[in-house]
Motif scaffolding. Structure first.
Motif, PDB file in Angstrom:
ATOM      1  N   GLY A 146       0.801  -1.220   0.000  1.00  0.00           N
ATOM      2  CA  GLY A 146       0.000   0.000   0.000  1.00  0.00           C
ATOM      3  C   GLY A 146       0.828   1.262   0.000  1.00  0.00           C
ATOM      4  N   TYR A 147       0.579   2.137   0.972  1.00  0.00           N
ATOM      5  CA  TYR A 147       1.352   3.371   1.112  1.00  0.00           C
ATOM      6  C   TYR A 147       2.607   3.179   1.966  1.00  0.00           C
ATOM      7  CZ  TYR A 147      -2.207   6.286  -1.098  1.00  0.00           C
ATOM      8  OH  TYR A 147      -3.075   6.861  -1.999  1.00  0.00           O
ATOM      9  N   GLY A 148       2.847   1.955   2.415  1.00  0.00           N
ATOM     10  CA  GLY A 148       4.038   1.708   3.226  1.00  0.00           C
ATOM     11  C   GLY A 148       3.966   2.337   4.604  1.00  0.00           C
ATOM     12  N   LEU A 149       2.761   2.453   5.162  1.00  0.00           N
ATOM     13  CA  LEU A 149       2.562   3.124   6.444  1.00  0.00           C
ATOM     14  C   LEU A 149       2.477   2.139   7.595  1.00  0.00           C
ATOM     15  CD1 LEU A 149      -0.174   5.749   5.459  1.00  0.00           C
ATOM     16  CD2 LEU A 149       2.314   5.999   5.401  1.00  0.00           C
ATOM     17  N   TYR A 155      -3.265   2.817  11.876  1.00  0.00           N
ATOM     18  CA  TYR A 155      -3.341   2.149  10.586  1.00  0.00           C
ATOM     19  C   TYR A 155      -1.976   1.566  10.228  1.00  0.00           C
ATOM     20  CZ  TYR A 155      -3.776   1.513   5.526  1.00  0.00           C
ATOM     21  OH  TYR A 155      -3.784   0.994   4.271  1.00  0.00           O
ATOM     22  N   SER A 156      -1.990   0.381   9.582  1.00  0.00           N
ATOM     23  CA  SER A 156      -0.740  -0.209   9.109  1.00  0.00           C
ATOM     24  C   SER A 156      -0.982  -0.975   7.820  1.00  0.00           C
ATOM     25  CB  SER A 156      -0.144  -1.154  10.155  1.00  0.00           C
ATOM     26  OG  SER A 156       1.047  -1.749   9.654  1.00  0.00           O
ATOM     27  N   ASP A 157      -0.114  -0.710   6.831  1.00  0.00           N
ATOM     28  CA  ASP A 157      -0.133  -1.489   5.591  1.00  0.00           C
ATOM     29  C   ASP A 157       0.616  -2.807   5.741  1.00  0.00           C
ATOM     30  OD1 ASP A 157      -1.505   0.180   3.553  1.00  0.00           O
ATOM     31  OD2 ASP A 157       0.081   1.615   4.006  1.00  0.00           O
ATOM     32  N   PRO A 175      -2.842   8.366   2.248  1.00  0.00           N
ATOM     33  CA  PRO A 175      -4.268   8.513   1.907  1.00  0.00           C
ATOM     34  C   PRO A 175      -4.891   9.658   2.688  1.00  0.00           C
ATOM     35  CG  PRO A 175      -3.924   6.599   3.325  1.00  0.00           C
ATOM     36  CD  PRO A 175      -2.570   7.141   3.019  1.00  0.00           C
ATOM     37  N   SER A 176      -5.543  10.553   1.983  1.00  0.00           N
ATOM     38  CA  SER A 176      -6.110  11.741   2.636  1.00  0.00           C
ATOM     39  C   SER A 176      -7.188  11.382   3.648  1.00  0.00           C
ATOM     40  CB  SER A 176      -6.682  12.698   1.584  1.00  0.00           C
ATOM     41  OG  SER A 176      -7.687  12.058   0.817  1.00  0.00           O
ATOM     42  N   GLY A 272      -6.636   4.007  -0.910  1.00  0.00           N
ATOM     43  CA  GLY A 272      -6.980   5.414  -0.777  1.00  0.00           C
ATOM     44  C   GLY A 272      -8.020   5.655   0.300  1.00  0.00           C
ATOM     45  N   GLN A 273      -8.777   4.603   0.636  1.00  0.00           N
ATOM     46  CA  GLN A 273      -9.759   4.668   1.722  1.00  0.00           C
ATOM     47  C   GLN A 273      -9.232   4.030   3.002  1.00  0.00           C
ATOM     48  OE1 GLN A 273     -12.763   6.309   1.623  1.00  0.00           O
ATOM     49  NE2 GLN A 273     -11.909   7.046  -0.322  1.00  0.00           N
ATOM     50  N   ALA A 274      -7.909   3.837   3.051  1.00  0.00           N
ATOM     51  CA  ALA A 274      -7.232   3.240   4.206  1.00  0.00           C
ATOM     52  C   ALA A 274      -7.748   1.837   4.493  1.00  0.00           C
ATOM     53  CB  ALA A 274      -7.368   4.130   5.433  1.00  0.00           C
ATOM     54  N   LYS A 275      -8.014   1.095   3.421  1.00  0.00           N
ATOM     55  CA  LYS A 275      -8.346  -0.318   3.537  1.00  0.00           C
ATOM     56  C   LYS A 275      -7.098  -1.109   3.150  1.00  0.00           C
ATOM     57  CE  LYS A 275     -13.185   0.431   2.206  1.00  0.00           C
ATOM     58  NZ  LYS A 275     -14.238   0.123   1.194  1.00  0.00           N
ATOM     59  N   ALA A 276      -6.466  -1.702   4.136  1.00  0.00           N
ATOM     60  CA  ALA A 276      -5.214  -2.414   3.883  1.00  0.00           C
ATOM     61  C   ALA A 276      -5.425  -3.484   2.808  1.00  0.00           C
ATOM     62  CB  ALA A 276      -4.701  -3.046   5.167  1.00  0.00           C
ATOM     63  N   SER A 277      -4.620  -3.430   1.765  1.00  0.00           N
ATOM     64  CA  SER A 277      -4.758  -4.348   0.625  1.00  0.00           C
ATOM     65  C   SER A 277      -3.397  -4.879   0.204  1.00  0.00           C
ATOM     66  CB  SER A 277      -5.432  -3.616  -0.550  1.00  0.00           C
ATOM     67  OG  SER A 277      -6.684  -3.092  -0.173  1.00  0.00           O
ATOM     68  N   SER A 278      -2.581  -5.190   1.175  1.00  0.00           N
ATOM     69  CA  SER A 278      -1.230  -5.651   0.899  1.00  0.00           C
ATOM     70  C   SER A 278      -1.235  -7.134   0.517  1.00  0.00           C
ATOM     71  CB  SER A 278      -0.344  -5.429   2.123  1.00  0.00           C
ATOM     72  OG  SER A 278      -0.353  -4.065   2.503  1.00  0.00           O
TER      73      SER A 278
END
Length: 545
Positions: A146-149, A155-157, A175-176, A272-278
């Motif tokens: 994801g965003y690597g967060l 939140y965590s990817d 993600p905004s 983009g909706q902060a739904k982890a999809s890794s």
């Protein structure tokens, strides 16, 4: 009822002032020294440091050495104790420019059947050079994160994703929908944060894909700060523990998704909706590349004002300002010398006058004060990264950093935005100082500029040390004066241009007030018995543990 922002700011200022003033008082000696702050001395220092003969103070060039000599001479005249290395005022470091050799770089993408496809370096993939190893060869599976967060408690990817020994592919930015404060958003969007998170999870590589337009092209070079023995590299955006760091174009990421049978558009929408999809790609990658190095010696400068409290004098409040600028460059209107009068001769001059103010008191602050002029800020906060990670005093004894970088002294100073202060108890010290001078405290009026991660206080934050950087607020001297718009206009015309010179616009009464403000902030920290702390539960509190 929601209070108007001005009333709320005044209320917070008075609240925090009362909390702070329970512990400290501005003595008569301190107040007298404050009144003696001299705008002419500030102007004199700026005038010398921004003179054409210094050729823009580029590290490694004679002009930077002239700036060093001038500041060291001022340290001696002021009466600062040497606090650098070997009983002197200097801290030596190496600024290394590493460049990748794309002609010898080979990148092979492998699918689960063993089929191989070449990625053309400089087109299909952009690899950053390694700061310590001249040659690197690595083969590893690819995973998407994801965003690597990894934001504790939010939140965590990386949840449920095994990245040990693998190369992580992430999207640039954040993600905004997370609605992070501007400082945290800037921190997590920074490539250095993504790199460090990947390292903490056991990855051996990181590839970033930027989906938005306007991202600067990769140059194939990085610059880092190193110890003189060249064993450890310091920078804001790299970590030598990773074997591969680079960028992928969107088209290559889409190819990886096609091979994985995942839907690219849906996955991007989900993260983009902060739904982890890794997930793990079916591809692996083999990378071989070589790096060449160009090293120059440079120096930070460190002077000390000794504390007087038997217990607290071994703790340090640090003032930082960067001494370097960008040297000689492209000719603009017949001028090629980038003098850096505002950026950052004004910051250096401010620190020199703050040091004079402490010495004029005739009595010692309770904690010791370090006046630190750092190199390589324009190369990526390198001198401060080195000092914060490798200080000349015990790191655990540094309690705070108050940074001064390009305050843009072109208007009367009526309001301020203390970048980073809201994360720690330093907000109380800012409120105390602002109250003394009748200055309004505001939030960052330009969060989109991500200024929090663009100056030297950020190096201290990354080391777990509370830090701040005071910039102008929005309050003008006359109704309808748009300070933000006028500042942006001035910056567009002068930032990193030859026109940033002594003959450009300066408000020296504002410079005097800016010095008084920053002096009062560090004075408050120095006199307060309790050392500064991160706010409970703040992310940077977690980072510092």
């Amino acid at each position: 009822m929601k209070l108007p922002s001005t009333i709320l700011a005044i209320f917070l200022c008075l609240f925090f002032f009362r909390a702070s003033s329970q512990d400290i008082q501005l003595t008569k000696k301190a107040r007298h020294a404050l009144e003696q702050v001299d705008s002419n001395a500030i102007k004199k220092d700026i005038t010398y440091l921004a003179d054409d003969k210094l050729k823009g103070r580029l590290p490694g060039e004679p002009g930077y050495q002239m700036a060093i000599d001038y500041v060291v001479d001022q340290f001696k005249k002021i009466g600062l104790s040497p606090a650098g290395e070997s009983g002197g005022y200097t801290q030596k470091l190496i600024l290394r420019k590493a460049t990748i050799n794309y002609q010898s770089t080979v990148v092979l993408l492998k699918d689960k059947s063993g089929n191989m496809d070449s990625l053309l370096p400089g087109k299909d993939i952009f690899i950053a050079p390694h700061a310590l190893q001249q040659s690197v060869a690595v083969e590893a599976p690819l995973v998407f994160a994801g965003y690597g967060l990894d934001i504790p408690g939010k939140y965590s990817d990386y949840d449920g994703l095994d990245v040990k020994g693998k190369i992580v592919v992430v999207i640039g930015g954040t993600p905004s929908v997370l609605a992070l404060p501007s400082t945290l958003d800037a921190h997590f969007a920074n490539i250095g944060s993504k790199v460090n998170i990947a390292v903490s999870k056991g990855a051996i590589g990181l590839l970033v894909v930027y989906l938005r337009a306007g991202v600067p092209p990769s140059t194939g070079t990085i610059t880092v700060a190193m110890d003189p023995e060249k064993t450890v590299a310091y920078s804001r955006g790299s970590n030598s523990e990773l074997r591969v760091v680079g960028r992928l174009p969107r088209a290559v990421l889409q190819r990886l998704f096609m091979n994985s049978e995942r839907n690219f558009t849906q996955t991007i929408a989900d993260i983009g909706q902060a739904k982890a999809s890794s997930f793990a790609f079916t591809n692996s990658v083999s990378v071989q590349y070589a790096s060449s190095f160009t090293d120059i010696e440079s120096y930070n400068l460190v002077g000390k004002i000794d504390g007087g409290d038997v217990r607290l004098k071994s703790e340090y409040v640090v003032h930082t300002a960067h001494l370097d600028h960008v040297g000689v460059g492209r000719i603009v209107k017949g001028d090629s010398i980038y003098n850096g009068a505002h950026d950052n001769a004004s910051g250096v001059a401010s620190l020199l006058e703050i040091a004079r103010t402490y010495k004029r008191m005739g009595s010692k602050p309770r904690r010791s004060i370090l006046i630190v002029m750092v190199t390589g800020e324009e190369m990526g906060l390198l001198g401060s990264a080195y000092f914060a990670g490798h200080p000349t005093v015990p790191k655990r004894q540094i309690v705070a950093d108050v940074n001064t970088d390009m305050p843009t002294l072109i208007f009367p100073l009526l309001s301020i935005a203390p970048l980073g202060a809201a994360h720690s108890s330093l907000q109380k010290d800012v409120a105390f100082a602002a109250h003394e001078l009748g200055i309004e405290v505001q939030e960052d009026p330009m969060p989109e500029e991500v200024r929090f991660i663009r100056s030297d206080q950020y190096s201290f934050v990354l080391q777990g040390i509370p830090a701040l950087h005071v910039k102008y607020g929005t309050k003008g001297s006359s109704p309808g004066l748009d300070i933000v718009a006028l500042t942006k206009k001035w910056r567009d015309e002068n930032y990193h241009k030859p026109s940033d010179e002594v003959g450009s616009r300066f408000d020296y009464p504002a410079a005097r007030k800016y010095v008084q403000l920053n002096f009062l902030i560090s004075y408050s920290v120095a006199q307060t018995t309790a050392r500064p702390t991160w706010n409970a539960g703040d992310y940077f509190e977690v980072l510092g543990k």
